[in-house]
Design an enzyme around this catalytic site. Structure first.
Site, PDB file in Angstrom:
ATOM      1  N   ASP A   1      22.578  53.987  78.011  1.00  0.00           N
ATOM      2  CA  ASP A   1      23.948  54.486  77.853  1.00  0.00           C
ATOM      3  C   ASP A   1      24.876  53.528  78.611  1.00  0.00           C
ATOM      4  O   ASP A   1      25.329  53.823  79.710  1.00  0.00           O
ATOM      5  CB  ASP A   1      24.022  55.911  78.424  1.00  0.00           C
ATOM      6  CG  ASP A   1      25.432  56.479  78.358  1.00  0.00           C
ATOM      7  OD1 ASP A   1      26.206  56.039  77.502  1.00  0.00           O
ATOM      8  OD2 ASP A   1      25.738  57.363  79.185  1.00  0.00           O
TER       9      ASP A   1
ATOM     10  N   LYS B   1      32.234  54.734  77.167  1.00  0.00           N
ATOM     11  CA  LYS B   1      30.843  54.868  76.714  1.00  0.00           C
ATOM     12  C   LYS B   1      30.663  54.453  75.250  1.00  0.00           C
ATOM     13  O   LYS B   1      29.575  54.049  74.854  1.00  0.00           O
ATOM     14  CB  LYS B   1      30.401  56.336  76.809  1.00  0.00           C
ATOM     15  CG  LYS B   1      30.473  56.945  78.188  1.00  0.00           C
ATOM     16  CD  LYS B   1      29.241  56.636  78.982  1.00  0.00           C
ATOM     17  CE  LYS B   1      29.110  57.580  80.178  1.00  0.00           C
ATOM     18  NZ  LYS B   1      27.948  57.212  80.992  1.00  0.00           N
TER      19      LYS B   1
ATOM     20  N   ASP C   1      25.048  63.387  74.762  1.00  0.00           N
ATOM     21  CA  ASP C   1      24.459  62.859  75.987  1.00  0.00           C
ATOM     22  C   ASP C   1      24.589  63.903  77.098  1.00  0.00           C
ATOM     23  O   ASP C   1      25.683  64.412  77.346  1.00  0.00           O
ATOM     24  CB  ASP C   1      25.138  61.546  76.382  1.00  0.00           C
ATOM     25  CG  ASP C   1      24.284  60.752  77.358  1.00  0.00           C
ATOM     26  OD1 ASP C   1      23.059  60.983  77.418  1.00  0.00           O
ATOM     27  OD2 ASP C   1      24.842  59.897  78.072  1.00  0.00           O
TER      28      ASP C   1
ATOM     29  N   GLU D   1      17.899  56.137  80.390  1.00  0.00           N
ATOM     30  CA  GLU D   1      17.714  57.496  79.869  1.00  0.00           C
ATOM     31  C   GLU D   1      16.552  57.538  78.875  1.00  0.00           C
ATOM     32  O   GLU D   1      16.171  56.518  78.302  1.00  0.00           O
ATOM     33  CB  GLU D   1      18.987  57.972  79.137  1.00  0.00           C
ATOM     34  CG  GLU D   1      20.240  57.906  79.998  1.00  0.00           C
ATOM     35  CD  GLU D   1      21.439  58.638  79.403  1.00  0.00           C
ATOM     36  OE1 GLU D   1      21.238  59.437  78.465  1.00  0.00           O
ATOM     37  OE2 GLU D   1      22.559  58.401  79.886  1.00  0.00           O
TER      38      GLU D   1
ATOM     39  N   THR E   1      21.240  59.965  82.898  1.00  0.00           N
ATOM     40  CA  THR E   1      20.618  58.976  83.782  1.00  0.00           C
ATOM     41  C   THR E   1      19.514  59.630  84.614  1.00  0.00           C
ATOM     42  O   THR E   1      19.747  60.638  85.279  1.00  0.00           O
ATOM     43  CB  THR E   1      21.686  58.398  84.736  1.00  0.00           C
ATOM     44  OG1 THR E   1      22.811  58.019  83.952  1.00  0.00           O
ATOM     45  CG2 THR E   1      21.163  57.200  85.488  1.00  0.00           C
TER      46      THR E   1
ATOM     47  N   HIS F   1      21.614  62.014  90.421  1.00  0.00           N
ATOM     48  CA  HIS F   1      22.653  61.162  89.824  1.00  0.00           C
ATOM     49  C   HIS F   1      24.017  61.848  89.939  1.00  0.00           C
ATOM     50  O   HIS F   1      25.017  61.230  90.321  1.00  0.00           O
ATOM     51  CB  HIS F   1      22.298  60.913  88.347  1.00  0.00           C
ATOM     52  CG  HIS F   1      23.361  60.228  87.543  1.00  0.00           C
ATOM     53  ND1 HIS F   1      23.566  58.863  87.603  1.00  0.00           N
ATOM     54  CD2 HIS F   1      24.279  60.712  86.667  1.00  0.00           C
ATOM     55  CE1 HIS F   1      24.568  58.537  86.780  1.00  0.00           C
ATOM     56  NE2 HIS F   1      25.018  59.642  86.201  1.00  0.00           N
TER      57      HIS F   1
END
Ligand code: CA
Length: 443
Positions: A246, A265, A141, A214, A372, A148
């Site tokens: 996510d 996560k 990721d 995402e 994001t 962000h």
């Protein structure tokens, strides 16, 4: 490199009427791949209107030949990894034959063959359940939205809210592949360690649940260990894209994060079921997002002529929320985020080249999250932490309800569409997930 071709022709329409509706995500110009479940067996399909084309049924009726048939055979295992690994002309040939079989003015022999077997080759999308489309060996990721990253830096009170490396390389962490689930899977609130409002360290259901909107790329052909991927060839390694949520337990994440995100996560990541291919997105390419004046240009290995001229994609994305109270009052979901892929600072090509630049090997089916996709404007903030200024300004989610974090019963729905003048718009379907109460800790 694949070029625009007859499958992108905006005049092309399908004899599957639902594919011709203006708002349809899956017109004949899209033809995304997915895996559905029939009686416990995984089968490969392609979305068209409100139908799913069963690839094995097409083969059994002898409706595919040449490269297209070889490509369809490669999906017989019920996972798309083999097809992803093949040279691009195979999936491209399959796309071309599907387009000819299902277009309203296709070659008459193909048309009559497909129509004669319509009942067995076309399934109602509503009647099939979808599966994660391939074996995902690794999931990475990224963190590629400047807005962000900057906002989170400010929320944490950092003097310089942007990490020093942010403008030099696309920042990423290795995430968890085993907990990736298909859209619609329930999202159980995790238990974990966090610091409460009084500064006490506690363990229990994580109070601060968030979503992160995402886009993710599936790797097609991989690279050998030690062999990097030149920037202008990076897109050749992408099979296609899906939506990704996510899910983030931010109370856990902010306490644990020393070496990067971990349990905050890894409890679940949701993805949308249909993989929109690189080829389907060709009409929607844009230049790489422009860097703010004064920013350094990318280092040479991340600075490709082709990537700079067409590394962006014209994709608008939205996040919707539906709370338990809204649903019991019969109210529709409410849109809380509208953003665009061009809000990212780095292209997917740059993410892939950077990922492999130390010789790390990517494999077919690996998943690469964008991070994001927040923009500068208020409506483009793509997680609740940003939408509420880290809880300072509760977010009105409709019907007089406010949120500073997701509550049990809240459902998040992501949607996205690629649109451009002179092309038929294509969509990604949905990525959904509803938050469920934490499991009771075993005695
Ligand atoms: Ca993320």
């Amino acid at each position: 490199m694949t070029q625009l071709n007859a499958t992108h022709d905006p005049a092309r329409r399908s004899w599957v009427e639902s594919a011709n509706q203006a708002e349809c995500d899956f017109p004949i110009q899209n033809l995304p791949f997915g895996i559905f479940n029939e009686g416990g067996v995984r089968r490969a399909g392609v979305a068209l209107g409100d139908k799913v084309i069963d690839l094995q049924a097409l083969l059994s009726h002898g409706l595919l030949d040449g490269h297209a048939a070889i490509a369809a055979h490669a999906t017989a295992s019920g996972r798309l990894n083999e097809l992803m690994e093949m040279e691009k002309p195979f999936a491209s040939a399959l796309r071309a034959q599907l387009s000819d079989l299902f277009r309203s003015d296709g070659p008459s022999a193909m048309l009559s063959g497909a129509r004669a077997h319509a009942e067995t080759i076309l399934l109602d999308m509503k009647s099939v359940s979808m599966e994660v489309p391939c074996s995902i060996g690794d999931y990475t990721d990224f963190l590629t939205s400047l807005h962000h990253t900057e906002r989170h830096g400010r929320f944490k009170g950092l003097k310089d809210p942007l990490p020093p490396a942010f403008k030099s390389l696309p920042v990423a962490y290795h995430s968890r592949a085993s907990s990736i689930r298909i859209s619609g899977t329930e999202v159980v609130r995790p238990n974990g360690q966090y610091k409460d409002a009084d500064g006490e360290v506690r363990f229990g259901p994580a109070p601060m649940m968030d979503f992160e909107l995402e886009l993710a790329a599936f790797i097609g052909r991989g690279n050998e260990l030690t062999q990097p991927i030149p920037i202008d060839r990076a897109r050749e390694h992408i099979f296609g894209y899906c939506l990704l949520n996510d899910w983030s337990a931010k109370s856990i994440q902010w306490w644990e994060q020393v070496l990067g995100p971990f349990l905050g996560k890894s409890f679940i990541t949701s993805i949308s079921p249909w993989i929109v291919t690189e080829e389907a997105l060709l009409p929607f390419r844009l230049p790489a997002p422009a860097r703010p004046a004064g920013d350094p240009p990318p280092l040479d290995h991340l600075n490709g002529k082709r990537d700079q001229s067409e590394g962006g994609i014209d994709i608008a994305l939205e996040a919707w929320i539906s709370t338990a109270t809204q649903r019991s009052a019969g109210q529709d979901a409410v849109c809380i985020t509208r953003t665009h892929l061009q809000n990212l600072y780095w292209t997917f090509g740059q993410m892939i080249t950077h990922h492999a630049s130390n010789g790390c090997n990517l494999r077919p089916g690996d998943l690469i999250g964008s991070g994001t996709i927040s923009g500068e404007s208020d409506i483009s903030r793509a997680c609740i932490t940003e939408l509420t200024n880290a809880g300072k300004d509760p977010l009105l989610v409709g019907n007089g309800e406010f949120r500073t974090a997701l509550e049990d019963g809240d459902e998040m729905i992501f949607r996205a569409r690629a649109a451009r003048e002179g092309a038929v718009a294509i969509g990604f379907g949905e990525c959904r997930g509803r938050v469920q109460p934490a499991r009771t800790w075993p005695a």
